[in-house]
Design a protein around this motif. Structure first.
Motif, PDB file in Angstrom:
ATOM      1  N   VAL A  51     -15.144 -75.575  38.919  1.00 32.36           N
ATOM      2  CA  VAL A  51     -15.374 -75.660  37.369  1.00 32.36           C
ATOM      3  C   VAL A  51     -17.028 -75.708  37.501  1.00 32.36           C
ATOM      4  O   VAL A  51     -17.369 -76.626  38.094  1.00 32.36           O
ATOM      5  CB  VAL A  51     -14.724 -76.572  36.293  1.00 32.36           C
ATOM      6  N   CYS A  52     -17.753 -74.750  36.630  1.00 36.06           N
ATOM      7  CA  CYS A  52     -19.096 -74.927  36.664  1.00 36.06           C
ATOM      8  C   CYS A  52     -19.514 -75.259  35.095  1.00 36.06           C
ATOM      9  O   CYS A  52     -19.091 -74.537  34.166  1.00 36.06           O
ATOM     10  CB  CYS A  52     -19.784 -73.725  37.009  1.00 36.06           C
TER      11      CYS A  52
ATOM     12  N   ARG B  35     -18.465 -69.239  28.079  1.00 35.74           N
ATOM     13  CA  ARG B  35     -17.458 -69.493  29.042  1.00 35.74           C
ATOM     14  C   ARG B  35     -17.061 -68.397  29.740  1.00 35.74           C
ATOM     15  O   ARG B  35     -16.662 -67.235  29.165  1.00 35.74           O
ATOM     16  CB  ARG B  35     -16.068 -70.014  28.332  1.00 35.74           C
ATOM     17  N   ILE B  36     -16.991 -68.328  30.921  1.00 24.78           N
ATOM     18  CA  ILE B  36     -16.728 -67.148  31.925  1.00 24.78           C
ATOM     19  C   ILE B  36     -15.642 -67.656  32.797  1.00 24.78           C
ATOM     20  O   ILE B  36     -15.471 -68.655  33.480  1.00 24.78           O
ATOM     21  CB  ILE B  36     -18.035 -67.055  32.811  1.00 24.78           C
ATOM     22  N   GLU B  37     -14.537 -66.790  32.767  1.00 22.61           N
ATOM     23  CA  GLU B  37     -13.432 -67.121  33.736  1.00 22.61           C
ATOM     24  C   GLU B  37     -13.094 -65.797  34.407  1.00 22.61           C
ATOM     25  O   GLU B  37     -12.674 -64.703  33.863  1.00 22.61           O
ATOM     26  CB  GLU B  37     -12.046 -67.207  32.681  1.00 22.61           C
ATOM     27  N   PRO B  38     -13.337 -66.078  35.629  1.00 25.78           N
ATOM     28  CA  PRO B  38     -13.143 -65.145  36.545  1.00 25.78           C
ATOM     29  C   PRO B  38     -11.812 -64.416  36.611  1.00 25.78           C
ATOM     30  O   PRO B  38     -10.818 -65.202  36.567  1.00 25.78           O
ATOM     31  CB  PRO B  38     -13.524 -65.635  38.099  1.00 25.78           C
ATOM     32  N   ARG B  39     -11.614 -63.120  36.662  1.00 28.62           N
ATOM     33  CA  ARG B  39     -10.396 -62.359  36.940  1.00 28.62           C
ATOM     34  C   ARG B  39      -9.756 -62.693  38.441  1.00 28.62           C
ATOM     35  O   ARG B  39     -10.526 -62.849  39.234  1.00 28.62           O
ATOM     36  CB  ARG B  39     -10.304 -60.839  36.604  1.00 28.62           C
ATOM     37  N   ASN B  40      -8.627 -63.132  38.229  1.00 29.72           N
ATOM     38  CA  ASN B  40      -8.208 -63.596  39.417  1.00 29.72           C
ATOM     39  C   ASN B  40      -6.500 -63.066  39.532  1.00 29.72           C
ATOM     40  O   ASN B  40      -5.797 -63.608  38.811  1.00 29.72           O
ATOM     41  CB  ASN B  40      -7.987 -65.040  39.626  1.00 29.72           C
TER      42      ASN B  40
ATOM     43  N   VAL C   8     -14.950 -88.257  34.281  1.00 33.97           N
ATOM     44  CA  VAL C   8     -13.731 -87.687  34.405  1.00 33.97           C
ATOM     45  C   VAL C   8     -13.403 -86.904  35.700  1.00 33.97           C
ATOM     46  O   VAL C   8     -12.652 -86.233  36.081  1.00 33.97           O
ATOM     47  CB  VAL C   8     -13.231 -86.785  33.019  1.00 33.97           C
ATOM     48  N   CYS C   9     -14.583 -86.596  36.391  1.00 32.84           N
ATOM     49  CA  CYS C   9     -14.581 -85.958  37.558  1.00 32.84           C
ATOM     50  C   CYS C   9     -15.990 -86.094  38.583  1.00 32.84           C
ATOM     51  O   CYS C   9     -16.583 -86.674  38.061  1.00 32.84           O
ATOM     52  CB  CYS C   9     -14.268 -84.173  37.294  1.00 32.84           C
ATOM     53  N   LYS C  10     -15.631 -85.460  39.584  1.00 30.52           N
ATOM     54  CA  LYS C  10     -16.867 -85.533  40.455  1.00 30.52           C
ATOM     55  C   LYS C  10     -17.866 -84.593  40.359  1.00 30.52           C
ATOM     56  O   LYS C  10     -17.282 -83.230  39.681  1.00 30.52           O
ATOM     57  CB  LYS C  10     -16.180 -85.314  42.107  1.00 30.52           C
TER      58      LYS C  10
ATOM     59  N   PRO D 208     -14.035 -70.018  46.970  1.00 30.65           N
ATOM     60  CA  PRO D 208     -12.937 -69.270  46.261  1.00 30.65           C
ATOM     61  C   PRO D 208     -13.405 -69.211  44.994  1.00 30.65           C
ATOM     62  O   PRO D 208     -14.579 -69.984  44.643  1.00 30.65           O
ATOM     63  CB  PRO D 208     -11.773 -70.270  46.341  1.00 30.65           C
ATOM     64  N   LEU D 209     -12.892 -68.298  44.060  1.00 30.17           N
ATOM     65  CA  LEU D 209     -13.293 -68.211  42.888  1.00 30.17           C
ATOM     66  C   LEU D 209     -13.435 -69.551  42.109  1.00 30.17           C
ATOM     67  O   LEU D 209     -12.310 -70.405  41.890  1.00 30.17           O
ATOM     68  CB  LEU D 209     -12.328 -67.110  41.870  1.00 30.17           C
ATOM     69  N   VAL D 210     -14.251 -69.565  41.123  1.00 31.33           N
ATOM     70  CA  VAL D 210     -14.458 -70.797  40.168  1.00 31.33           C
ATOM     71  C   VAL D 210     -13.390 -70.567  39.054  1.00 31.33           C
ATOM     72  O   VAL D 210     -12.872 -69.404  38.779  1.00 31.33           O
ATOM     73  CB  VAL D 210     -15.682 -71.121  39.435  1.00 31.33           C
ATOM     74  N   ARG D 211     -12.685 -71.809  38.614  1.00 31.98           N
ATOM     75  CA  ARG D 211     -11.791 -71.413  37.493  1.00 31.98           C
ATOM     76  C   ARG D 211     -12.202 -71.087  36.270  1.00 31.98           C
ATOM     77  O   ARG D 211     -11.806 -70.180  35.722  1.00 31.98           O
ATOM     78  CB  ARG D 211     -11.052 -72.881  37.334  1.00 31.98           C
ATOM     79  N   CYS D 212     -13.684 -71.859  35.948  1.00 33.51           N
ATOM     80  CA  CYS D 212     -14.340 -71.173  34.803  1.00 33.51           C
ATOM     81  C   CYS D 212     -15.624 -71.824  34.861  1.00 33.51           C
ATOM     82  O   CYS D 212     -15.922 -72.784  35.635  1.00 33.51           O
ATOM     83  CB  CYS D 212     -13.671 -71.892  33.516  1.00 33.51           C
TER      84      CYS D 212
END
Length: 151
Positions: free
Chosen positions: A52-53, A136-141, A6-8, A74-78
């Motif tokens: 995404v990580c 799951r970690i979601e950086p504040r943006n 589904v992704c690289k 840039p910040l990761v999405r999650c």
């Protein structure tokens, strides 16, 4: 292999045996051109762009990797990461909880953190000595307007 469907994928791995195994598994498949393997020590490497990580990290470097991800431009999405259970519990602990600590406060200042599931040690090969948890970690943006140099 499921992620490659589904992704690289950018895989960062220090152990040359694991690099060889991962490369061997995708060789000759339609997914082969979607995998980039970087053989290095992740804490001493400038990571390429990703949004995404998904990771299973060495437990002894959980904190440095967490904050490396939270400062990655840039910040990761999650990030969805398998951690030692005790570390994961500290990440998600709330003020007033006995496990709430500097790690909890600093991580939650920069991100929203969610415990997803517990993974028993017998579900991993080789089995670690402790249980694990997926977080799951979601950086504040945007990040909070704090001058971290003055703190």
């Amino acid at each position: 292999m499921k992620l490659l469907e589904v992704c690289k994928v950018i895989a960062v791995e220090l152990d040359p045996r694991m690099v060889l195994e991962v490369t061997r598994r995708v060789q000759g498949t339609p997914c082969a051109n979607k995998l980039q393997v970087i053989q290095c020590y992740i804490l001493k490497t400038e990571l390429p762009y990703f949004d995404v990580c998904v990771a299973n990290v060495p437990y002894m470097i959980s904190s440095p990797i967490t904050f490396k991800l939270l400062s990655h431009p840039p910040l990761v999405r999650c990030a969805v990461i398998l951690f030692q259970e005790e570390f994961a519990q500290h990440l998600v602990a709330q003020p007033g909880d006995s496990l709430f600590c500097r790690l909890s406060a600093n991580t939650q200042l920069l991100a929203r953190v969610f415990h997803l599931l517990k993974v028993g040690k017998n579900n991993l090969r080789p089995p670690p000595k402790v249980d694990s948890s997926v977080v799951r970690i979601e950086p504040r943006n945007p990040l909070p307007p704090i001058n971290f140099i003055c703190i």
